[in-house]
Scaffold this motif. Structure first.
Motif, PDB file in Angstrom:
ATOM      1  N   LYS A  74       0.824  -1.210   0.000  1.00 55.55           N
ATOM      2  CA  LYS A  74       0.000   0.000   0.000  1.00 55.55           C
ATOM      3  C   LYS A  74       0.863   1.266   0.000  1.00 55.55           C
ATOM      4  N   LYS A  75       1.910   1.278   0.805  1.00 54.09           N
ATOM      5  CA  LYS A  75       2.789   2.448   0.888  1.00 54.09           C
ATOM      6  C   LYS A  75       3.486   2.709  -0.451  1.00 54.09           C
ATOM      7  N   ALA A  76       3.779   1.641  -1.196  1.00 52.93           N
ATOM      8  CA  ALA A  76       4.454   1.774  -2.489  1.00 52.93           C
ATOM      9  C   ALA A  76       3.474   2.110  -3.618  1.00 52.93           C
ATOM     10  N   CYS A  77       2.203   2.251  -3.289  1.00 49.99           N
ATOM     11  CA  CYS A  77       1.169   2.606  -4.272  1.00 49.99           C
ATOM     12  C   CYS A  77       1.118   1.613  -5.436  1.00 49.99           C
ATOM     13  N   CYS A  78       1.166   0.337  -5.120  1.00 51.50           N
ATOM     14  CA  CYS A  78       1.121  -0.701  -6.150  1.00 51.50           C
ATOM     15  C   CYS A  78      -0.313  -0.922  -6.618  1.00 51.50           C
ATOM     16  N   SER A  79      -0.424  -1.444  -7.834  1.00 56.10           N
ATOM     17  CA  SER A  79      -1.729  -1.812  -8.382  1.00 56.10           C
ATOM     18  C   SER A  79      -1.577  -3.102  -9.180  1.00 56.10           C
ATOM     19  N   ALA A  80      -2.680  -3.639  -9.638  1.00 54.23           N
ATOM     20  CA  ALA A  80      -2.668  -4.891 -10.391  1.00 54.23           C
ATOM     21  C   ALA A  80      -1.849  -4.770 -11.671  1.00 54.23           C
ATOM     22  N   SER A  81      -1.752  -3.574 -12.220  1.00 52.91           N
ATOM     23  CA  SER A  81      -1.004  -3.391 -13.466  1.00 52.91           C
ATOM     24  C   SER A  81       0.510  -3.508 -13.277  1.00 52.91           C
ATOM     25  N   ASP A  82       0.981  -3.496 -12.040  1.00 51.75           N
ATOM     26  CA  ASP A  82       2.412  -3.646 -11.759  1.00 51.75           C
ATOM     27  C   ASP A  82       2.855  -5.106 -11.738  1.00 51.75           C
ATOM     28  N   PHE A  83       1.902  -6.036 -11.831  1.00 52.72           N
ATOM     29  CA  PHE A  83       2.200  -7.452 -11.656  1.00 52.72           C
ATOM     30  C   PHE A  83       1.671  -8.306 -12.799  1.00 52.72           C
ATOM     31  N   GLU A  84       2.324  -9.441 -12.987  1.00 46.10           N
ATOM     32  CA  GLU A  84       1.822 -10.502 -13.851  1.00 46.10           C
ATOM     33  C   GLU A  84       1.469 -11.653 -12.924  1.00 46.10           C
ATOM     34  N   PHE A  85       0.408 -12.389 -13.254  1.00 49.77           N
ATOM     35  CA  PHE A  85       0.082 -13.533 -12.412  1.00 49.77           C
ATOM     36  C   PHE A  85      -0.319 -14.710 -13.288  1.00 49.77           C
ATOM     37  N   GLU A  86      -0.083 -15.903 -12.739  1.00 46.00           N
ATOM     38  CA  GLU A  86      -0.485 -17.126 -13.427  1.00 46.00           C
ATOM     39  C   GLU A  86      -1.159 -18.053 -12.423  1.00 46.00           C
ATOM     40  N   LYS A  87      -2.163 -18.754 -12.884  1.00 44.14           N
ATOM     41  CA  LYS A  87      -2.884 -19.685 -12.032  1.00 44.14           C
ATOM     42  C   LYS A  87      -2.097 -20.988 -11.977  1.00 44.14           C
ATOM     43  N   LEU A  88      -1.903 -21.514 -10.773  1.00 39.21           N
ATOM     44  CA  LEU A  88      -1.100 -22.723 -10.605  1.00 39.21           C
ATOM     45  C   LEU A  88      -1.914 -24.005 -10.470  1.00 39.21           C
ATOM     46  N   ASP A  89      -3.217 -23.927 -10.207  1.00 39.76           N
ATOM     47  CA  ASP A  89      -3.972 -25.181 -10.107  1.00 39.76           C
ATOM     48  C   ASP A  89      -4.985 -25.345 -11.190  1.00 39.76           C
TER      49      ASP A  89
END
Length: 89
Positions: A74-89
């Motif tokens: 939260k302090k770093a002002c992150c959002s979903a656009s800063d990350f890539e994600f993959e489903k593992l199951d």
């Protein structure tokens, strides 16, 4: 009657299944004294069945980053656009 009870229990189990995601930062981000790098990859299990780990304000992601890297999402002002994600199951 027993069959109906069994089916209801199975439905409840399916409804509350969680999902596991691998979350990786896209790039290095420096903000408010916090540093996020692509090496800071985490694995998160959501509390409910969803298609994205950011569905509830990224609560699980915030907790995992704080636990593993002492990184304040939260302090770093992150959002979903800063990350890539993959489903593992």
């Amino acid at each position: 009657m027993i069959i109906i009870s069994y089916l209801c229990n199975k439905y409840q189990e399916l409804k509350t299944m969680s999902k596991v995601f691998r979350i990786t930062p896209k790039r290095t981000k420096r903000s408010n004294g916090q540093v996020l790098t692509p090496d800071m990859s985490i694995t998160v299990t959501t509390r409910s069945h969803t298609t994205t780990p950011f569905y509830n304000g990224a609560v699980e992601i915030k907790e995992q980053y704080m636990r593993m890297f002492q990184f304040d999402y939260k302090k770093a002002c992150c959002s979903a656009s800063d990350f890539e994600f993959e489903k593992l199951d």
